[in-house]
Design a protein around this motif. Structure first.
Motif, mmCIF file in Angstrom:
data_model
loop_
_atom_site.group_PDB
_atom_site.id
_atom_site.type_symbol
_atom_site.label_atom_id
_atom_site.label_comp_id
_atom_site.label_asym_id
_atom_site.label_seq_id
_atom_site.Cartn_x
_atom_site.Cartn_y
_atom_site.Cartn_z
ATOM 1 N N ILE A 108 0.851 -1.187 0.000
ATOM 2 C CA ILE A 108 0.000 0.000 0.000
ATOM 3 C C ILE A 108 0.887 1.236 0.000
ATOM 4 O O ILE A 108 1.452 1.613 1.028
ATOM 5 N N GLY A 109 1.013 1.865 -1.165
ATOM 6 C CA GLY A 109 1.832 3.070 -1.271
ATOM 7 C C GLY A 109 1.021 4.330 -1.383
ATOM 8 O O GLY A 109 1.566 5.436 -1.285
ATOM 9 N N GLY A 110 -0.274 4.203 -1.617
ATOM 10 C CA GLY A 110 -1.107 5.377 -1.813
ATOM 11 C C GLY A 110 -2.553 5.061 -1.518
ATOM 12 O O GLY A 110 -2.863 4.139 -0.769
ATOM 13 N N HIS A 111 -3.446 5.817 -2.152
ATOM 14 C CA HIS A 111 -4.857 5.725 -1.793
ATOM 15 C C HIS A 111 -5.791 5.464 -2.973
ATOM 16 O O HIS A 111 -6.972 5.222 -2.760
ATOM 17 N N ALA A 112 -5.291 5.518 -4.218
ATOM 18 C CA ALA A 112 -6.172 5.431 -5.388
ATOM 19 C C ALA A 112 -5.975 4.102 -6.114
ATOM 20 O O ALA A 112 -4.915 3.860 -6.708
ATOM 21 N N PHE A 113 -6.984 3.252 -6.083
ATOM 22 C CA PHE A 113 -6.887 1.956 -6.754
ATOM 23 C C PHE A 113 -6.924 2.099 -8.268
ATOM 24 O O PHE A 113 -6.453 1.223 -8.990
ATOM 25 N N ALA A 114 -7.493 3.192 -8.779
ATOM 26 C CA ALA A 114 -7.472 3.427 -10.224
ATOM 27 C C ALA A 114 -6.042 3.511 -10.738
ATOM 28 O O ALA A 114 -5.751 3.108 -11.870
ATOM 29 N N ASP A 115 -5.122 4.021 -9.906
ATOM 30 C CA ASP A 115 -3.712 4.085 -10.303
ATOM 31 C C ASP A 115 -3.154 2.693 -10.581
ATOM 32 O O ASP A 115 -2.297 2.512 -11.449
ATOM 33 N N ASP A 116 -3.626 1.694 -9.828
ATOM 34 C CA ASP A 116 -3.145 0.324 -10.019
ATOM 35 C C ASP A 116 -3.544 -0.198 -11.397
ATOM 36 O O ASP A 116 -2.744 -0.830 -12.101
ATOM 37 N N VAL A 117 -4.789 0.055 -11.789
ATOM 38 C CA VAL A 117 -5.270 -0.386 -13.100
ATOM 39 C C VAL A 117 -4.421 0.227 -14.215
ATOM 40 O O VAL A 117 -3.994 -0.469 -15.148
ATOM 41 N N LEU A 118 -4.149 1.504 -14.114
ATOM 42 C CA LEU A 118 -3.409 2.193 -15.172
ATOM 43 C C LEU A 118 -1.938 1.788 -15.188
ATOM 44 O O LEU A 118 -1.312 1.755 -16.248
ATOM 45 N N ALA A 119 -1.383 1.466 -14.020
ATOM 46 C CA ALA A 119 0.000 0.988 -13.971
ATOM 47 C C ALA A 119 0.145 -0.347 -14.689
ATOM 48 O O ALA A 119 1.087 -0.561 -15.474
ATOM 49 N N ILE A 120 -0.782 -1.271 -14.437
ATOM 50 C CA ILE A 120 -0.737 -2.567 -15.108
ATOM 51 C C ILE A 120 -1.005 -2.391 -16.601
ATOM 52 O O ILE A 120 -0.367 -3.046 -17.442
ATOM 53 N N ALA A 121 -1.912 -1.499 -16.965
ATOM 54 C CA ALA A 121 -2.203 -1.243 -18.378
ATOM 55 C C ALA A 121 -0.964 -0.730 -19.104
ATOM 56 O O ALA A 121 -0.706 -1.100 -20.264
ATOM 57 N N ARG A 122 -0.197 0.108 -18.439
ATOM 58 C CA ARG A 122 1.044 0.615 -19.051
ATOM 59 C C ARG A 122 1.990 -0.540 -19.370
ATOM 60 O O ARG A 122 2.570 -0.604 -20.461
ATOM 61 N N ARG A 123 2.124 -1.469 -18.440
ATOM 62 C CA ARG A 123 3.001 -2.615 -18.671
ATOM 63 C C ARG A 123 2.453 -3.498 -19.799
ATOM 64 O O ARG A 123 3.215 -3.958 -20.667
ATOM 65 N N VAL A 124 1.138 -3.730 -19.796
ATOM 66 C CA VAL A 124 0.519 -4.593 -20.805
ATOM 67 C C VAL A 124 0.720 -4.034 -22.210
ATOM 68 O O VAL A 124 1.055 -4.767 -23.146
ATOM 69 N N THR A 125 0.501 -2.749 -22.387
ATOM 70 C CA THR A 125 0.650 -2.151 -23.723
ATOM 71 C C THR A 125 2.109 -2.155 -24.170
ATOM 72 O O THR A 125 2.388 -2.311 -25.363
ATOM 73 N N GLN A 126 3.035 -1.993 -23.234
ATOM 74 C CA GLN A 126 4.452 -2.056 -23.594
ATOM 75 C C GLN A 126 4.858 -3.458 -24.015
ATOM 76 O O GLN A 126 5.652 -3.635 -24.957
ATOM 77 N N ASP A 127 4.318 -4.466 -23.328
ATOM 78 C CA ASP A 127 4.681 -5.857 -23.611
ATOM 79 C C ASP A 127 3.947 -6.431 -24.819
ATOM 80 O O ASP A 127 4.373 -7.456 -25.376
ATOM 81 N N ASN A 128 2.840 -5.799 -25.225
ATOM 82 C CA ASN A 128 2.002 -6.336 -26.301
ATOM 83 C C ASN A 128 1.626 -5.240 -27.297
ATOM 84 O O ASN A 128 0.442 -4.936 -27.485
ATOM 85 N N PRO A 129 2.618 -4.629 -27.936
ATOM 86 C CA PRO A 129 2.325 -3.503 -28.830
ATOM 87 C C PRO A 129 1.412 -3.915 -29.981
ATOM 88 O O PRO A 129 1.602 -4.965 -30.601
ATOM 89 N N GLY A 130 0.402 -3.093 -30.215
ATOM 90 C CA GLY A 130 -0.500 -3.336 -31.342
ATOM 91 C C GLY A 130 -1.673 -4.231 -31.044
ATOM 92 O O GLY A 130 -2.612 -4.293 -31.845
ATOM 93 N N LEU A 131 -1.669 -4.936 -29.907
ATOM 94 C CA LEU A 131 -2.783 -5.837 -29.593
ATOM 95 C C LEU A 131 -3.888 -5.090 -28.843
ATOM 96 O O LEU A 131 -3.602 -4.234 -27.995
ATOM 97 N N PRO A 132 -5.153 -5.413 -29.109
ATOM 98 C CA PRO A 132 -6.255 -4.835 -28.322
ATOM 99 C C PRO A 132 -6.131 -5.235 -26.856
ATOM 100 O O PRO A 132 -5.708 -6.358 -26.542
ATOM 101 N N VAL A 133 -6.489 -4.340 -25.967
ATOM 102 C CA VAL A 133 -6.467 -4.615 -24.527
ATOM 103 C C VAL A 133 -7.885 -4.435 -23.980
ATOM 104 O O VAL A 133 -8.456 -3.344 -24.051
ATOM 105 N N HIS A 134 -8.444 -5.524 -23.475
ATOM 106 C CA HIS A 134 -9.789 -5.509 -22.907
ATOM 107 C C HIS A 134 -9.708 -5.631 -21.392
ATOM 108 O O HIS A 134 -8.872 -6.377 -20.866
#
Length: 277
Positions: A108-134
């Motif tokens: 627990i480093g902060g207070h906003a769980f939305a930040d967690d979703v966007l952090a993982i999304a950043r990694r997913v898009t970097q690891d899977n360029p060009g693929l749709p992300v659902h």
């Protein structure tokens, strides 16, 4: 959408609140399944998020599905225990699951769980360029997924909210947490902490296909909430499941559940331009 952050007293209150609220789910840990690869991603607030990635065996992967877990001590393992990941793998999608801050080995480093979703999304898009992300979020996970979309929907092709209460007030209905949630969700901390109702966020998500799955007997999603969501967020694709209480849609109607999801994914992918890898 930029979100104002509370001052240090507000942040301190939020962190204390999260630690108290999470007493019932903290402490349970399990290694990722043998067929998954473990990883750790750092969220914007410094939280170290435990995750698991599973690659489809399809020759031409169709995309990536990010799974956001409900408020249960099992965290991301909820999806593996119910074999929900396998359904996506079989259809040619890679799967990424993670533990929100405070679950499993996620800190627990902060207070906003939305930040967690966007952090993982950043990694997913970097690891899977060009693929749709659902996105697929169940209950608590879908709640904060909705608020993440208001902050930045650009990484995603579509989102499915499953068994997500419209307001935290309809989920926390008894005990001290009821009073705490009523206070924080009505205060100026509601938006930065993601405790405001999801229609507040979804109204600003204009161009991303979003589906809302709900059980017709879910005690946390009364008919009045569904009607209000339809009124305030008219572009949502609404799907009701008969005879289902909370988190029972995929259990009681598994075939229809995934038929609805994959048909929704197909429509969303058809609307999205292909990005070269």
């Amino acid at each position: 959408m930029p979100i104002a952050t509370p001052g240090w007293p507000g942040v301190a209150i939020c962190r204390l609140f999260i630690r108290v609220m999470f007493r019932q789910v903290q402490g349970w840990k399990r290694d990722v399944p043998a067929h998954a690869a473990a990883f750790v991603e750092v969220s914007r607030d410094g939280s170290r998020l435990e995750g698991a990635s599973v690659r489809t065996t399809a020759m031409q992967p169709r995309g990536v599905v990010m799974l956001c877990h409900p408020f249960l001590k099992y965290g991301m393992h909820y999806f593996f225990e119910n074999k929900l990941d396998q359904a996506f793998l079989d259809q040619g999608y890679h799967v990424v699951a993670f533990n929100f801050k405070g679950f499993g080995r996620s800190t627990i480093g902060g207070h906003a769980f939305a930040d967690d979703v966007l952090a993982i999304a950043r990694r997913v898009t970097q690891d899977n360029p060009g693929l749709p992300v659902h996105l697929v979020g169940c209950s608590f996970g879908g709640y904060h997924l909705a608020h993440a979309l208001a902050r930045d929907a650009t990484p995603f092709t579509s989102a499915v909210l499953d068994s997500v209460p419209v307001s935290v007030r309809s989920y926390f209905t008894r005990g001290p947490l009821r009073h705490a949630m009523r206070w924080i969700s009505g205060s100026r901390l509601a938006v930065p902490t993601g405790t405001c109702a999801i229609d507040h966020s979804l109204q600003s998500v204009r161009h991303l296909p979003v589906a809302y799955f709900y059980g017709l007997n879910d005690p946390f999603i009364p008919a009045a909430s569904v009607a209000g969501l339809k009124r305030d967020c008219g572009t949502l694709h609404m799907v009701g499941f008969e005879g289902c209480r909370h988190l029972e849609n995929h259990k009681n109607h598994r075939d229809r559940y995934f038929e609805e999801i994959f048909a929704f994914f197909n429509r969303a992918e058809a609307q999205t331009p292909v990005v070269p890898a």
